[in-house]
Enzyme design. Structure first.
Site, PDB file in Angstrom:
ATOM      1  N   ARG A 180       0.839  -1.198   0.000  1.00 39.89           N
ATOM      2  CA  ARG A 180       0.000   0.000   0.000  1.00 39.89           C
ATOM      3  C   ARG A 180       0.879   1.255   0.000  1.00 39.89           C
ATOM      4  O   ARG A 180       2.084   1.180   0.305  1.00 39.89           O
ATOM      5  CB  ARG A 180      -0.895   0.006   1.242  1.00 39.89           C
ATOM      6  N   ASP A 249      -3.507   3.887   3.674  1.00 40.00           N
ATOM      7  CA  ASP A 249      -3.292   2.455   3.938  1.00 40.00           C
ATOM      8  C   ASP A 249      -4.278   1.595   3.171  1.00 40.00           C
ATOM      9  O   ASP A 249      -4.140   0.364   3.156  1.00 40.00           O
ATOM     10  CB  ASP A 249      -3.363   2.165   5.438  1.00 40.00           C
TER      11      ASP A 249
END
Length: 512
Positions: A180, A249
């Site tokens: 991510r 995230d």
């Protein structure tokens, strides 16, 4: 020897990238659903997956020897607020499998217990969020949107506590990877330049091999992530999808949709539509998604600056020049997608202006987004077949829901004000009659862009509610219907309908 050929490249990175953790064995696991089509694509024996041995892995009860279960470390901005350590607090990456198509994919358990990143959480997943992610991620895959996918859902036989006692479950999630933007931020925040470089090299090799061979690999990596995010967000917008938690995230660098928490599909169109119960300011509203994606990409650029150039000023200028590509790329993708949805000539003048005016008209009339575009497709198809505007089919053959001549009336009925519909239709017809793209080509494109079925929020909630009461029939029916979202089928026509006022879902929840 398990018939699941793991090859765990991420687990071969330095130890600071993850924590090795074993899942917490559930007391009484039971299979809810197995995704046989996905298993076949990955070259996994579905018979083995459905066996007691396979169920043990899917639930986290016991793992095959080739698995190397790890909780990945990452950080992130959540609703704009910086959190220096997040990580997999309720998920474990078991390993990677290279499928029949040559694609390497992660296999991850969600809801398998505590990890060093769980903070105050129990690491478990209630049944509802597991079913929601299964339904919506598989629907997105069928719509053609890059996404993580669901390989299986199981109950655990234990109770987890959120607002009250809830049945526990585990989702087996498949992704091209779980790297991510927040993963890069984790190392950058610790001034771990070697960690950022190692992660960038890993991402290049796994997801952007062409960029790895270029003269400026890290800048081309950033450009590649920008390109995929621009296309991804445009695809979301084209289906009226609102992610709900576009935190860094939850921004995957491989370009897939990840983390289906308070997500939703719009019914009545409004650019500012928000469903997430925690998005009080509308940060992640439908129309804001391109802006937030750009903001998230800027955070990625900050982590990569030292790799762009040794000189900080030159590195910053290169990052800005590259990031500037996002807006036109996303805008061009949006215009192309909505141009196809509307049946416009791909080279038509002022397509963007007409699309924006269409948004204004739909919003002011509270028009159902999905029904509008699909009904328009039926009108265009009938007009194209007999050449007579207005002599349209608003039904499937044999479903008995409408006469052959009322498709325009059905479309007009979606609007609060019928005269607005008439004015818009008149302009639309002028536009689709002009241009060089053959009409059959445009109608085919409309059919491919405008689904009959989406996972309407009230149907998702209904499936979850019934499953909580022990009836998985609506869940299975919804998953199976959404696997063919562009097909007209009288047997599932009820799933097409918008929610009645008493069925409307106004807020969705994360489930953590």
């Amino acid at each position: 020897m398990t018939p699941l050929p793991f090859d765990n490249s991420y687990a071969r990175l330095p130890d600071r990238f993850f924590a090795r953790v074993r899942p917490e064995p559930p007391p009484d696991p039971s299979l809810i659903r197995l995704n046989a089509e996905l298993a076949a694509l990955m070259g996994i024996d579905t018979g083995w997956l459905a066996s007691p041995e396979g169920l043990a892995m899917l639930s986290g009860r016991t793992l095959p020897g080739e698995a190397d279960s790890i909780a990945m470390a990452y950080a992130g901005h959540q609703f704009g607020g910086w959190v220096p350590q997040l990580g997999d607090g309720r998920a474990l990456l078991l390993g990677e499998v290279v499928g029949k198509d040559g694609v390497r994919r992660d296999i991850q358990l969600k809801g398998s217990g505590r990890t060093p990143f769980s903070r105050a959480g129990d690491g478990k997943a209630p049944l509802g969020p597991v079913l929601r992610e299964y339904i919506v991620s598989e629907a997105m895959a069928a719509l053609g949107v890059p996404t993580t996918r669901a390989l299986a859902a199981v109950t655990t036989g234990e109770t987890v506590y959120r607002e009250g006692p809830l049945p526990g479950a585990v989702l087996t999630r498949v992704a091209r990877s779980h790297v991510r933007v927040g993963t890069f931020q984790y190392f950058h925040a610790r001034q771990d330049r070697d960690g950022v470089r190692a992660l960038a090299d890993y991402t290049l090799a796994r997801h952007y091999p062409d960029a790895a061979e270029s003269a400026r690999p890290y800048l081309d990596l950033f450009a590649g992530v920008i390109r995929r995010q621009a296309r991804l967000v445009a695809r979301w917008m084209g289906f009226g999808f609102i992610h709900g938690v576009m935190n860094t995230d939850n921004t995957q660098v491989a370009g897939e949709t990840i983390d289906y928490g308070p997500c939703a599909f719009m019914e009545a169109f409004h650019p500012g539509m928000v469903f997430s119960s925690i998005d009080h300011a509308g940060r992640y509203a439908w129309a804001n998604q391109p802006l937030i994606a750009e903001w998230n990409l800027a955070r990625l650029a900050e982590t990569l600056l030292p790799l762009f150039d040794d000189d900080p000023d030159r590195a910053l200028e290169k990052a800005r020049e590259t990031l500037a590509r996002f807006r036109p790329q996303c805008s061009d993708s949006m215009v192309a997608i909505f141009g196809r949805k509307l049946g416009l000539d791909e080279n038509g003048p002022e397509n963007g202006t007409f699309i924006e005016s269409t948004f204004t008209t739909l919003s002011s009339n509270h028009v159902d987004f999905t029904q509008f575009f699909r009904q328009l497709t039926r009108i265009a198809d009938r007009d194209g077949n007999d050449g007579t505007p207005g002599n349209n089919v608003g039904r499937r053959e044999g479903d008995g829901t409408a006469s052959p001549d009322n498709a325009v009336d059905v479309l007009r009925g979606l609007f609060d004000t019928a005269t607005d519909a008439d004015h818009w239709l008149a302009e639309w017809r002028q536009r689709i009659e002009s241009g060089t793209t053959p009409r059959p080509v445009r109608i085919t494109a409309m059919k491919r862009e405008n689904p009959v079925l989406i996972p309407r929020n009230h149907r998702v909630e209904e499936a979850i509610r019934d499953a909580m009461a022990g009836d998985y029939g609506p869940f299975h029916r919804l998953v199976e219907a959404l696997a063919s979202p562009f097909s007209d089928r009288p047997a599932v026509q009820d799933l097409e309908q918008p929610a009645r006022p008493e069925e409307r879902v106004h807020r969705t929840f994360c489930g953590t």
